[in-house]
Write an enzyme that holds these catalytic residues in place. Structure first.
Site, PDB file in Angstrom:
ATOM      1  N   TYR A 186       0.859  -1.198   0.000  1.00 16.81           N
ATOM      2  CA  TYR A 186       0.000   0.000   0.000  1.00 16.81           C
ATOM      3  C   TYR A 186       0.888   1.238   0.000  1.00 16.81           C
ATOM      4  O   TYR A 186       1.923   1.280   0.679  1.00 16.81           O
ATOM      5  CB  TYR A 186      -0.892   0.019   1.248  1.00 16.81           C
ATOM      6  CG  TYR A 186      -1.676   1.312   1.419  1.00 16.81           C
ATOM      7  CD1 TYR A 186      -2.966   1.442   0.918  1.00 16.81           C
ATOM      8  CD2 TYR A 186      -1.107   2.411   2.069  1.00 16.81           C
ATOM      9  CE1 TYR A 186      -3.669   2.628   1.050  1.00 16.81           C
ATOM     10  CE2 TYR A 186      -1.812   3.610   2.200  1.00 16.81           C
ATOM     11  CZ  TYR A 186      -3.083   3.703   1.689  1.00 16.81           C
ATOM     12  OH  TYR A 186      -3.784   4.877   1.815  1.00 16.81           O
ATOM     13  N   GLU A 205      -3.466   7.482  -4.106  1.00 20.53           N
ATOM     14  CA  GLU A 205      -3.357   6.220  -3.367  1.00 20.53           C
ATOM     15  C   GLU A 205      -3.247   5.043  -4.327  1.00 20.53           C
ATOM     16  O   GLU A 205      -3.948   4.991  -5.335  1.00 20.53           O
ATOM     17  CB  GLU A 205      -4.592   6.044  -2.475  1.00 20.53           C
ATOM     18  CG  GLU A 205      -4.615   4.745  -1.691  1.00 20.53           C
ATOM     19  CD  GLU A 205      -5.900   4.581  -0.893  1.00 20.53           C
ATOM     20  OE1 GLU A 205      -5.935   5.024   0.263  1.00 20.53           O
ATOM     21  OE2 GLU A 205      -6.883   4.025  -1.443  1.00 20.53           O
TER      22      GLU A 205
END
Length: 382
Positions: free
Chosen positions: A101, A189
């Site tokens: 992530y 993101e």
């Protein structure tokens, strides 16, 4: 402005961030044709601006044309958390060794940008933060200093990414910073950021929110705005110059000031009601502003009661009251109204409001009493 996944990947490409090859499809036949061009296996992905697509059945692997057709037929028109799928992203499948992530966003409390990286990708970052907060490496970024490669290497190492992924992930993280900073994003993101079996690191997903306040610097954003599915209530409010955010409750809220509007939403929740919106009419509350606000609230079929919460500072109470009364003459309101008016010349303002028939408008002296009455009226009309 939130982007669809495919738009986010197009935006990433402007900054050199590697992604999987893919193509957009608006029909089943187009989806199959794009899948044939890309080569199997492919992933058929619903394009909606909400998370949880995979759990809802909106992301499917297709090994051949028949499976691509079946998945496209099933996903197009699917409702995912209130978002109907009208477009697909057909992407060449990746051989995934590990999922990570990475993101950049603004930490308002620190008044700095925030980089977050985790070796636990592929799941909601909120879930990771709740169950294993130590698994997220965080680094604040001063925009004056920027985010050099050395800083990227440090945060990637702190996150515990696999050795094979660290150097390419650090390089990609610098590119993601450039996208976030130069691209005027509120959020950039990647979840998951993947390490493939042949040692490459690239973005398998893209979640990008653009800062509307920077739109004047980006005429190219017009192509994204054209695909935006805007809440009709928010569209009407924007046309009237109002700060409005649509919610899912039944108590319509009008307040003068963003802080007061947020507090009003909280108090309505506190007394058992549900706010239908956040609406800030600004420092003033004249008849034109109030009429515009009431028109927007009145256009929401879910609203069963309206709570007007005004604190008179520079704007005096009698001016606010006269504005409300005049606005009621301009707009035919379907829901009962509760007003809390306080501050400068509040007593005189309340006397003016007392002349309005009580079945149309009630006045309460405190915010909590007014919120309680508005929630009660909404329940009665449910």
């Amino acid at each position: 402005m939130d982007l669809f996944e495919y738009q986010g990947k197009q935006y990433f490409a402007r900054f050199g961030i590697p992604t999987s090859p893919g193509a957009v499809a608006d029909s089943v036949e187009e989806a199959v044709a794009k899948a044939d061009e890309l080569g199997y296996p492919v992933v058929v992905k619903a394009q909606v601006k909400v998370g949880g697509r995979g759990k809802a059945g909106g992301v499917k692997l297709a090994a051949n044309a028949e499976e691509a057709r079946q998945h496209a037929q099933a996903i197009l028109g699917m409702d995912i958390k209130g978002h109907v799928v009208h477009r697909l992203w057909i992407e060449r499948a990746s051989d995934i060794a590990k999922e990570y992530y990475a993101s950049f966003t603004l930490d308002r409390s620190a008044k700095l940008h925030l980089c977050m990286v985790s070796a636990k990708g592929g799941v909601d970052i909120e879930e990771v933060a709740a169950t294993d907060p130590g698994a997220i490496a965080r680094r604040h970024v001063d925009p004056v200093d920027g985010f050099p490669l050395e800083a990227a290497r440090e945060v990637v190492a702190a996150a515990g990414l696999d050795e094979a992924a660290r150097e390419p992930a650090a390089a990609l993280l610098v590119q993601l910073w450039d996208c976030y900073d130069q691209g005027d994003c509120d959020l950039a993101e990647i979840n998951p950021l993947i390490l493939t079996t042949d040692g490459r690191v690239h973005a398998l997903d893209a979640k990008v929110s653009l800062d509307d306040n920077a739109a004047f610097r980006h005429p190219e954003w017009a192509e994204f705005a054209g695909t935006e599915t805007e809440d009709p209530r928010e569209k009407l409010a924007k046309e009237k110059g109002l700060q409005y955010v649509g919610l899912d409750g039944e108590v319509g809220i009008i307040a003068n000031g963003a802080g007061l509007a947020m507090s009003t939403c909280d108090v309505v929740e506190q007394v058992g009601g549900k706010p239908a919106n956040f609406l800030d009419i600004g420092g003033g509350a004249n008849a034109a502003q109030m009429a515009n606000a009431l028109e927007v609230i009145n256009a929401d079929p879910k609203v069963r009661a309206i709570f007007i919460n005004i604190f008179g500072g520079i704007t005096r109470g009698e001016e606010v009251a006269n504005g409300i009364v005049e606005a009621l003459g301009r707009v035919e309101i379907a829901s009962p109204i509760v007003v809390r008016l306080d501050g400068t010349n509040a007593e005189e303002g309340r006397r003016i409001l007392a002349q309005v028939p009580p079945e149309r408008l009630e006045s309460r002296p405190t915010m909590i009493e007014a919120a309680r009455r508005a929630a009660e009226l909404a329940r009665q009309r449910a």
